[in-house]
Scaffold this active site. Structure first.
Site, mmCIF file in Angstrom:
data_model
loop_
_atom_site.group_PDB
_atom_site.id
_atom_site.type_symbol
_atom_site.label_atom_id
_atom_site.label_comp_id
_atom_site.label_asym_id
_atom_site.label_seq_id
_atom_site.Cartn_x
_atom_site.Cartn_y
_atom_site.Cartn_z
ATOM 1 C CB SER A 1 -0.948 -0.031 1.198
ATOM 2 O OG SER A 1 -1.939 0.951 1.087
ATOM 3 C CG HIS B 1 -5.698 -2.213 0.306
ATOM 4 N ND1 HIS B 1 -4.960 -1.882 -0.819
ATOM 5 C CD2 HIS B 1 -5.061 -1.611 1.358
ATOM 6 C CE1 HIS B 1 -3.943 -1.112 -0.466
ATOM 7 N NE2 HIS B 1 -3.984 -0.940 0.841
#
Length: 690
Positions: free
Chosen positions: A550, A665
């Site tokens: 991320s 994610h």
């Protein structure tokens, strides 16, 4: 471009050649586009065929899956009323089961679990790859819950009302279609809802812009609008604060990632709480609103410093008066990592030099008094769950080589008992943990942990992996390295956790020194740790790798484009990489408080200096980077990783790429998918660094 003439951009120091570059790989932003998926499938096939044939792949996969599915794992508790709830995955329950047992049985180790919802069975019934995302219960009986389910693991969820006594979704009950929203019970027949209500109800970041009250028996379209923020906000959300038997409808309107107006809905009108927009609300106890400051605050002539934990008389605050007390002020080497409340006590988890200490605060005769919990030292304490009807709570202790242990504790008596410990998944007696500090470019000392064999030779030949994040005030703390122990340490690897700026390890300033125009500090910190490891001859560039996901994916993307001389392996997971377009992709606009706005020339001036996608150059000696992402990641767009790979390949650089078709994610939805990803990544690291 028409908005900013070339001469103006030149005066502002903008590199017009970078901004003017045509993005010939933008078609890869079409998440489910035919051509894009053909690209993904070709890359996946090539990477899997190469890495799965390496000698360590199968053993890493098998061991990782064994640990993930082990019945010896800790069943983490969430307390609701007289029950403990738990979500559990294993070999028989690939997508998991939501279950419960009584709190009494859990405390006594007699975990007679009652399965409430089988996600595998539901997925099969609905022909949807459901991923459980959480549950929000009806206070105080908790006989009904609002279940959040994601199709494929993304952040957007469906919300459906569930009866835990009948173990069925409520026929004709509350139900909300897919959105990045949330809902909670005000009472049995009333919800507070923030979701996609239709045209104009979502922000440019893709989050709710409206808060409504929804009555049972009416349609969602009939819900009462009680608050609406601005379309350019990050979002607005509603919830419930409870204290001393009273409930308050609470609204948070976030103009940016790090600021939020705090509002109450009282007597059918909005009341704005006069507290800093950048403070965080930690709960309410004994009529005291608990907040943590992110900047200095002057109240009634007294200055409270950033990082401080304060309490404010809630009743007076709602009437515009401020009666403030200092609970604790962390020093320059400390920060507050977590705060929770039981019925009568305030739990404060402190970090000092990136290790935990737990304190109990009692509000007695209008003053706060503290006691330390004599939990184990030199590791990480995590607050797991606290009981709102008693002073019982659960916490966990772990460090890199000490298996996680769950404790049941009483905040009133300040006692605790071990409930469950993980087995030793690797022989920790062979390893030791050390903490060092490296001097960054501006002189700041950056702490980092090393986990290595006691007999390690400082000959520069040790395969070494640095993991770091450096953003959003997220603290990276020691954790039990069960999977790294088997797959990395036992194969001769050295593991490093770097506590670089941008995180929250030393409070708000540690974060603020790494945002926007100060972002280069974060990258310089990583380079300092890397160079310190090389200077100490723990490793050398040929044997040094980095991993980040991320924001950490952005970190390692910058690292290999700015300093390719330092690394021979890079694992770049679910990353941001195209910082010129990040604010136009999915939730990207919500992060402009962290990175800046690339559409403003003055801010693009510093962003463009590090944006990995824009700073790729031909003829460089880049490492062979391994990129991973998920098709169903609706937070960080998979286009970032896809385009980076396509551009690097077009320049003649070899890359590895794996995109999981689901997982959001998190990258994976099941233990099997997670084990596969781990095996691919560790196999790659061993291939490159040994």
């Amino acid at each position: 471009m028409a908005k900013y003439p070339l001469i103006l951009m030149t005066l502002l120091g903008i590199n017009s050649s970078i901004r003017a570059q045509e993005d010939k790989f933008q078609w890869l932003e079409e998440v489910d586009g035919k051509r894009a998926l053909e690209f993904v499938n070709a890359q996946n096939k090539a990477t899997f065929e190469k890495l799965s044939k390496l000698k360590d792949y199968q053993s890493i996969y098998d061991k990782t899956l064994e640990i993930s599915n082990s019945s010896d794992r800790i069943a983490y508790p969430s307390i609701y009323g007289k029950y403990v709830y738990n979500f559990w995955k294993d070999q028989r329950h690939e997508r998991g089961i939501w279950r419960r047992c009584t709190l009494i049985d859990y405390n006594n180790g007699k975990m007679n679990w009652e399965t409430l919802l089988d996600i595998d069975a539901l997925s099969q019934k609905d022909s949807v790859k459901w991923v459980y995302k959480g549950a929000n219960g009806l206070y105080p009986s908790y006989n009904r819950f609002l279940i959040e389910l994601s199709n494929g693991g993304g952040d957007a969820v469906y919300i459906k009302e569930f009866d835990v006594n009948t173990k069925q979704f409520v026929e004709g009950g509350f139900q909300i279609d897919e959105a990045k929203g949330e809902a909670g019970y005000i009472d049995e027949n009333t919800l507070i809802v923030s979701t996609d209500f239709g045209k104009g109800s979502m922000t440019t970041s893709g989050y709710p812009n409206q808060v409504k009250i929804w009555k049972r028996g009416t349609s969602l379209k009939e819900a009462q609008l009680i608050y609406e923020g601005k379309k350019t906000d990050v979002g607005s959300w509603g919830g419930i604060l409870r204290t001393d038997g009273k409930s308050y409808v609470f609204i948070s309107r976030a103009p940016s990632m790090f600021t939020a107006q705090k509002l109450l809905w009282i007597d059918n009108k909005i009341v704005t709480l006069d507290i800093p927009d950048d403070c965080s609300v930690k709960g309410i106890l004994k009529g005291q609103l608990i907040i943590q400051l992110k900047s200095d605050w002057v109240v009634n002539g007294q200055t409270y410093a950033n990082g401080a934990l304060l309490s404010i008389n809630f009743d007076k605050l709602s009437k515009g008066l401020k009666e403030v007390q200092l609970i604790v002020q962390p020093d320059e080497f400390s920060s507050i990592s977590d705060v929770s409340t039981t019925k009568n006590q305030l739990l404060v988890n402190m970090l000092t030099n990136v290790t935990s200490k737990l304190f109990i605060y009692s509000f007695i005769e209008g003053k706060w008094a503290d006691r330390q919990v004599k939990a184990p030292d030199f590791g990480t304490i995590s607050l797991i769950s606290a009981h709102e009807f008693s002073d019982q709570y659960f916490f966990q202790y772990e460090n890199f080589i000490t298996p996680s242990t769950l404790y049941a504790a009483d905040a009133g008596a300040n006692t605790f008992t071990a409930i469950k410990s993980l087995p030793s998944y690797f022989d920790a007696s062979k390893y030791e943990v050390k903490q060092f500090k490296a001097r960054s470019k501006d002189g700041t000392m950056i702490p980092y942990f090393i986990v290595a064999a006691k007999n390690m030779k400082n000959d520069g030949l040790n395969p070494t992996l640095i993991v770091a994040y450096g953003g959003f005030e997220v603290s990276y703390q020691p954790f039990y390295a069960s999977k790294y122990g088997n797959t990395w340490l036992d194969k001769g690897g050295v593991f490093v956790l770097a506590n670089i700026r941008g995180g929250g390890e030393f409070g708000p300033k540690w974060h603020q020194d790494g945002i926007k125009e100060k972002r280069q500090n974060v990258f310089d910190d990583l380079f300092a740790v890397s160079e310190d490891l090389i200077t100490k001859k723990i490793t050398s560039p040929k044997h040094l790798g980095i991993m980040g996901g991320s924001n950490g994916g952005l970190l390692v993307g910058v690292a290999f484009t700015q300093r390719p001389d330092l690394y021979n392996a890079v694992v770049c997971q679910v990353p941001l990489l195209d910082m010129q377009r990040y604010n136009k992709l999915l939730a990207g606009a919500s992060w402009m408080g962290e990175y800046g706005n690339p559409d403003i020339p003055e801010e693009w001036a510093y962003i463009q200096k590090y944006s990995p996608y824009q700073n790729l150059k031909a003829g460089m000696k880049y490492p062979e980077v391994f990129f991973t992402t998920s098709t169903r990641d609706d937070r960080v767009h998979p286009g970032h990783a896809r385009k980076m790979v396509a551009k690097m390949n077009d320049m003649g650089y070899k890359t590895y790429y794996y995109e999981n078709t689901e997982g959001g994610h998190a990258g994976s939805s099941t233990n099997e998918q997670s084990a596969k990803s781990t095996a691919l990544m560790i196999s790659y690291l061993l291939m490159k660094l040994k």
